[in-house]
Design a protein around this motif. Structure first.
Motif, PDB file in Angstrom:
ATOM      1  N   ASP A 241     -25.200  40.705  64.116  1.00 25.59           N
ATOM      2  CA  ASP A 241     -25.536  40.596  65.534  1.00 25.59           C
ATOM      3  C   ASP A 241     -24.635  39.521  66.115  1.00 25.59           C
TER       4      ASP A 241
ATOM      5  N   GLU B  90     -27.519  47.172  70.468  1.00 33.19           N
ATOM      6  CA  GLU B  90     -28.478  46.127  70.083  1.00 33.19           C
ATOM      7  C   GLU B  90     -29.943  46.561  70.196  1.00 33.19           C
TER       8      GLU B  90
ATOM      9  N   ASP C   4     -34.549  43.475  75.887  1.00 32.93           N
ATOM     10  CA  ASP C   4     -33.737  42.469  75.190  1.00 32.93           C
ATOM     11  C   ASP C   4     -33.072  41.542  76.199  1.00 32.93           C
TER      12      ASP C   4
END
Ligand SMILES: Nc1ncnc2c1ncn2[C@@H]1O[C@H](COP(=O)(O)OP(=O)(O)OP(=O)(O)O)[C@@H](O)[C@H]1O
Ligand SMILES: [Mg+2]
Length: 567
Positions: free
Chosen positions: A9, A148, A171
């Motif tokens: 990430d 993501e 997110d």
């Protein structure tokens, strides 16, 4: 090549890596024994590249040679200054990824070369390509770019294989806001729609607080500190800490001794901020998350009542106003079961395990393709038509085909050109590749019918197959979108060393000065941003021409720069 694939990430503020082993995702520790690595890169006093915590610690002491939030510059071609040197966001991200590669190799006790890297769902093709490029520069084989929010949902889905429901992934990280609506059933995770805002995150909360604290300080003491990079770097650090503390405390006092001086007398900042005050400063930013939520619900045709849960991802969702706002807006309590800081890396690791075929239970994931795919066709009036085969936002993996015919009877060869993009004019789109379908029978008096089939798989690979319907003869092409050719950005920082450089020095200096002055305005106005980006691109081309000693080209570009500056 080793079977091991890690998930990464690559965040705006922090970076994490994970591996799937013993039937679960496991976070990988860096050289300091930490899971979280700050996404910060810098040059130390002797000009060596430093990464992570070391670089973060240097930021308040030497902000001029420390780069933060590089991810926001990905896809912009904007140079990032470290001291006297200039870097691209790709290069600096590559340094960060190379650090991850080294610590993961140490932690896992084997040379790690393969990775799945996550990107905001809302990243466009150029941004995605740049992330792949950064990965390659770091020495990784990038197995897959995963969105993501999809990764976050996978980290949840792996433990909830039997459930059936619609899930909204919210997110809100350091620099980007992503929202994705998924359907979960029988171990299948299906992305219905994605939307977001590439310029909304915790960084913006910090900025509101910085502005507020700075204005108070300046009014109280009658000094200006906005141009003082050291004062601003310390203020930024303290503002972020204050924001984080306000997530658990009702009131926080910010104290910064010797923030600035007036007539050689040091001045301290001391200001108490209440959560209420902070919430007022950021409420319009939180409201900006509503629009993308509306978009994904409308696009997937799902009403609020059908939403079963909201997954909160990203550090900024710890701000209590975010949860409160969501509860009011959607009428459901967000799930806090996934770890907001780790779940994206964990999901990327689950995805990596899927690619490596290490998952025991069959978790199936589908995503959407963000761009239209098609071929160039010709008719009597137009020889540059984009004939769409797979429209954008269709669930992948997907196979679609269409029937075409040869232009004239007796034609034995057809050249099939494949494009990606939204324009109706094929050549304005991104050319992906071409192939020939030969051996079409010349005997018939009619045009031959051809079938063209596109298959777009979950790895971002497009396979195109063309068939002559009368004979069954086939030809095909496999295009790896992860590899599709993009012009390499070259390092132009040493342009001064070229023989013809002196003639352009003054114009480049003027342009760079202009850019610096405009950086500030740019944060406020979109137009300015576009202007700056254009000038930066021109400067890049100019330096490249200088390095290539192509004076004609350089003169032309210098004139263009001059014109822009005069405007
Ligand atoms: N307890 C907290 N309260 C409020 N904000 C927090 C808290 N903890 C972290 N943050 C903020 O969360 C942000 C970082 O979140 P995260 O690590 O999820 O972002 P990222 O993955 O680096 O960014 P992105 O996903 O946008 O690329 C920072 O702005 C940080 O200040
Ligand atoms: Mg993130």
């Amino acid at each position: 090549m080793s079977d091991t694939i890690i998930g990464i990430d690559l965040g705006t503020t922090t970076t994490e890596a994970a591996i799937y082993r013993d039937n679960k995702p496991e976070m990988i520790l860096n050289f300091d024994g930490q899971i979280v690595t700050p996404s910060v890169v810098g040059l130390d006093e002797s000009g060596n590249m430093i990464v992570g915590e070391k670089a973060r610690a240097q930021y308040i002491l030497a902000p001029e040679r420390t780069a933060i939030e590089m991810k926001r510059k990905i896809g912009t071609k904007k140079p990032i200054k470290l001291g006297k040197e200039s870097f691209s966001a790709v290069e600096l991200s590559a340094n960060l990824l190379s650090y991850v590669k080294r610590y993961a190799s140490q932690y896992l006790e084997e040379e790690i070369t393969r990775a799945v890297i996550s990107v905001p769902a809302y990243f466009d093709d150029i941004q995605r390509q740049e992330v792949v490029e950064a990965g390659k520069k770091a020495g990784f084989v990038v197995e897959r770019i995963i969105n993501e929010p999809t990764a976050a949902a996978m980290s949840y889905g792996i433990d909830h294989m039997e459930e059936e429901s619609y899930v909204l992934v919210y997110d809100l990280g350091g620099g980007t806001f992503d929202v994705t609506l998924l359907e979960m059933f029988d171990g299948v995770l299906e992305v219905k729609a994605s939307s977001g805002d590439n310029r909304l995150g915790g960084k913006d909360f910090d900025e509101r607080l910085i502005d507020w604290l700075r204005t108070r300080f300046e009014e109280k003491h009658g000094v200006k500190i906005a141009q003082n990079v050291y004062a601003m770097a310390r203020l930024k650090e303290q503002a972020e800490q204050c924001k984080i503390a306000l997530s658990t405390q009702e009131e926080v006092t910010v104290r910064i001794p010797m923030l600035a001086e007036k007539n050689h007398v040091p001045l301290a900042l001391e200001e108490t901020v209440s959560r209420k005050q902070f919430e007022e400063l950021i409420s319009d930013l939180i409201e900006r998350t509503h629009q993308p939520i509306h978009v994904v619900m409308a696009d997937s045709g799902i009403g609020r009542g059908e939403l079963a849960m909201v997954l909160l991802v990203g550090g900024s969702t710890r701000v209590p106003l975010v949860t409160q706002d969501l509860k009011e807006f959607l009428g459901i309590e967000p799930v806090t079961e996934v770890h907001p800081d780790y779940c994206v890396a964990q999901g990327a690791a689950v995805c990596a395990a899927m690619i490596g075929e290490q998952l025991e239970d069959g978790l199936v994931m589908t995503d959407v393709n963000p761009y239209t795919l098609g071929v160039r066709t010709v008719d009597l009036y137009n020889d540059d038509i984009m004939s769409v085969i797979i429209p954008r936002n269709v669930t992948i993996p997907v196979t679609k085909h269409d029937t075409f015919s040869t232009l004239y009877p007796g034609q034995t060869v057809v050249d099939i050109e494949v494009y990606q993009g939204e324009s109706e004019v094929a050549s304005r789109n991104h050319f992906l590749g071409h192939f020939l379908l030969e051996g079409i029978p010349a005997t018939t008096r009619e045009n031959e019918k051809l079938d063209i089939a596109f298959t777009y798989n979950i790895n971002g690979m497009l396979q195109v197959e063309a068939t002559v319907l009368s004979t069954g003869k086939k030809a095909n092409l496999v295009i790896d979108l992860m590899d599709s050719g993009k012009e390499e950005t070259v390092d132009v920082s040493n342009w001064r060393e070229a023989d013809c450089a002196s003639a352009y020095r003054s114009i480049i200096r003027r342009a760079e000065k202009w850019l610096r002055q405009n950086e500030k305005d740019e944060e406020r106005s979109e137009d300015k941003g576009a202007e700056n980006a254009r000038l930066e691109e021109l400067l890049y081309q100019l330096k490249k021409a200088i390095l290539e000693e192509d004076e004609d080209q350089a003169d032309e570009l210098a004139d263009e720069v001059e014109e822009m500056l005069d405007e």
